[in-house]
Design an enzyme around this catalytic site. Structure first.
Site, PDB file in Angstrom:
ATOM      1  N   TRP A 123      -9.959   0.446  -5.202  1.00 34.56           N
ATOM      2  CA  TRP A 123      -9.415   1.756  -4.829  1.00 34.56           C
ATOM      3  C   TRP A 123      -8.004   1.936  -5.422  1.00 34.56           C
ATOM      4  CZ3 TRP A 123     -11.152   6.180  -3.492  1.00 34.56           C
ATOM      5  CH2 TRP A 123     -10.436   7.086  -2.700  1.00 34.56           C
ATOM      6  N   SER A 137       0.818  -1.207   0.000  1.00 34.07           N
ATOM      7  CA  SER A 137       0.000   0.000   0.000  1.00 34.07           C
ATOM      8  C   SER A 137       0.859   1.267   0.000  1.00 34.07           C
ATOM      9  CB  SER A 137      -0.963  -0.076   1.186  1.00 34.07           C
ATOM     10  OG  SER A 137      -2.106   0.664   0.892  1.00 34.07           O
ATOM     11  N   LYS A 173       4.138   2.053  -2.457  1.00 31.27           N
ATOM     12  CA  LYS A 173       4.562   3.262  -3.176  1.00 31.27           C
ATOM     13  C   LYS A 173       6.028   3.522  -2.779  1.00 31.27           C
ATOM     14  CE  LYS A 173      -0.010   5.302  -1.881  1.00 31.27           C
ATOM     15  NZ  LYS A 173      -1.006   4.611  -2.629  1.00 31.27           N
ATOM     16  N   HIS A 189      -7.482  -5.836  -0.026  1.00 28.37           N
ATOM     17  CA  HIS A 189      -6.249  -5.065   0.158  1.00 28.37           C
ATOM     18  C   HIS A 189      -5.481  -5.613   1.367  1.00 28.37           C
ATOM     19  CE1 HIS A 189      -4.011  -1.297  -0.253  1.00 28.37           C
ATOM     20  NE2 HIS A 189      -4.139  -1.085   1.052  1.00 28.37           N
TER      21      HIS A 189
HETATM   22  C1  GCU Z   1      -5.408   4.754   1.814  1.00 32.44           C
HETATM   23  C2  GCU Z   1      -4.845   5.552   0.661  1.00 32.44           C
HETATM   24  C3  GCU Z   1      -4.014   4.661  -0.271  1.00 32.44           C
HETATM   25  C4  GCU Z   1      -2.991   3.868   0.509  1.00 32.44           C
HETATM   26  C5  GCU Z   1      -3.658   3.136   1.640  1.00 32.44           C
HETATM   27  C6  GCU Z   1      -2.703   2.394   2.580  1.00 32.44           C
HETATM   28  O1  GCU Z   1      -6.376   3.866   1.344  1.00 32.44           O
HETATM   29  O2  GCU Z   1      -5.903   6.160   0.002  1.00 32.44           O
HETATM   30  O3  GCU Z   1      -3.331   5.464  -1.232  1.00 32.44           O
HETATM   31  O4  GCU Z   1      -2.290   3.003  -0.348  1.00 32.44           O
HETATM   32  O5  GCU Z   1      -4.371   4.044   2.446  1.00 32.44           O
HETATM   33  O6  GCU Z   1      -1.539   2.742   2.670  1.00 32.44           O
HETATM   34  O7  GCU Z   1      -3.182   1.498   3.272  1.00 32.44           O
END
Ligand code: GCU
Length: 338
Positions: A267, A176, A180, A317
């Site tokens: 998402w 997540s 990134k 997720h």
């Molecule tokens: C939120 C956010 C995402 C991210 C995620 C996470 O959902 O919008 O961009 O990847 O958190 O880090 O769990």
């Protein structure tokens, strides 16, 4: 920067692993600046330096296993630091499985590097780099994701000093927002031999121009501290970006990179994550590599492993056993272990 090995237990996890804990002191002597507390498990029977998976965790090192020997990391809850419970994220880390396959696994709490809230960049590593009179990063300077990636490189600096770690075979992974982060760490630091993005979504593997699921406006509003200030110029204006995320994936070339999506994680735009791998292929070809050997989105739970790996797994997720099975297989293949 200095390294302090704070503990070594050769009989951890009932004799299955060696547990090593190391503190990376930043910004001067011990106690003067931020410190990254690194937890490492190595296979107990390792005879030579071992390939290693490294990734940051969300809530403290004690989350990754119930092992009572883990020194708890105090994590940020809002602007306070507290301790989260042992083993709460054990399913995401699979320590026994990874060491059983002959790899080391290392982690540190991302909040040790920079807290994940908009604190005006006061509490993390950014102030170590301010010029005289500077109080926050300029609009073309780093935000939190970049700082977390920088922290991963400092952990790599430590690995280079540790004879038990095969620092030429380190896979950086993250889930997540930390996916990134692992992509950015891999782009910035070629010492990471393999890069894994687990459900990284917007600002990670997903193409921005699709604006499907999370958009730049949404992410830059909810998490204003994640990216550089200039990124906000592209809110509701994705098509003006001079790049897109397939170029981020291409920055790993010719190194192997794995992009994982989850079917119920819309998402994060699974199809956009796949397409950024696919459109990095041109750059892999310049290196004589295939990249991602697929021309359309593979079926759910049908991984495709080239120099770029991709899967969309069923479910939500998260980081699961299925994901880890693929990462281990992919690392075995590219690290010449099978
Ligand atoms: C939120 C956010 C995402 C991210 C995620 C996470 O959902 O919008 O961009 O990847 O958190 O880090 O769990």
């Amino acid at each position: 920067m200095s390294f302090e090995v704070t503990s070594v237990d050769k009989k951890a996890l009932g004799g299955k692993a060696i547990r090593k804990q190391v503190t990376i002191h930043l910004g001067g002597p011990k106690g003067k600046g931020p410190a990254i507390n690194v937890l490492i498990y190595l296979p107990a029977n390792a005879k030579e330096p071992v390939p290693t998976f490294v990734g940051l965790n969300f809530g403290g090192n004690q989350l990754v296993h119930t092992d009572p020997g883990i020194t708890p990391t105090k994590n940020w809850v809002g602007s306070k630091r507290k301790k989260s419970p042992r083993g709460a994220a054990a399913g995401r880390w699979q320590v026994e499985k990874v060491v059983g396959r002959g790899y080391a696994i290392a982690t540190a709490y991302y909040g040790d590097i920079d807290p994940d809230f908009d604190d005006g960049f006061k509490n993390g590593v950014h102030p170590l780099f301010y010029k005289k009179g500077q109080t926050k990063p300029a609009d073309d300077e780093w935000g939190s994701i970049s700082a977390w990636a920088w922290g991963l490189s400092r952990i790599m600096d430590y690995f280079e000093t540790d004879a038990m770690i095969d620092h030429k075979h380190v896979a950086v992974l993250g889930h997540s927002r930390l996916g990134k982060t692992s992509l950015w760490a891999g782009a910035q630091d070629e010492r990471f031999a393999l890069v894994i993005s687990n459900d990284s979504g917007c600002g990670g593997a997903a193409l921005n121009r699709r604006a499907f699921g999370e958009t730049l406006k949404v992410i830059n509003t909810a998490f204003p501290h994640w990216f550089c200030g200039n990124f906000k110029k592209y809110n509701n204006n994705e098509s003006a970006l001079p790049f897109d995320q397939h170029m981020l994936i291409a920055l790993m070339a010719p190194r192997p990179v794995y992009i994982a999506s989850a079917a119920e994680d819309r998402w994060a735009d699974p199809h956009g994550e796949f397409l950024s791998g696919l459109h990095a292929n041109g750059v892999y070809r310049l290196f004589g590599k295939t990249g991602l050997p697929a021309d359309k989105m593979p079926a759910v739970d049908r991984p495709v492993h080239g120099t770029i790996g991709y899967h969309i797994r069923s479910g939500k997720h998260n980081v699961t056993d299925f994901d880890w099975e693929q990462y281990l297989k992919f690392a075995d293949k590219h690290f010449g272990r099978k």
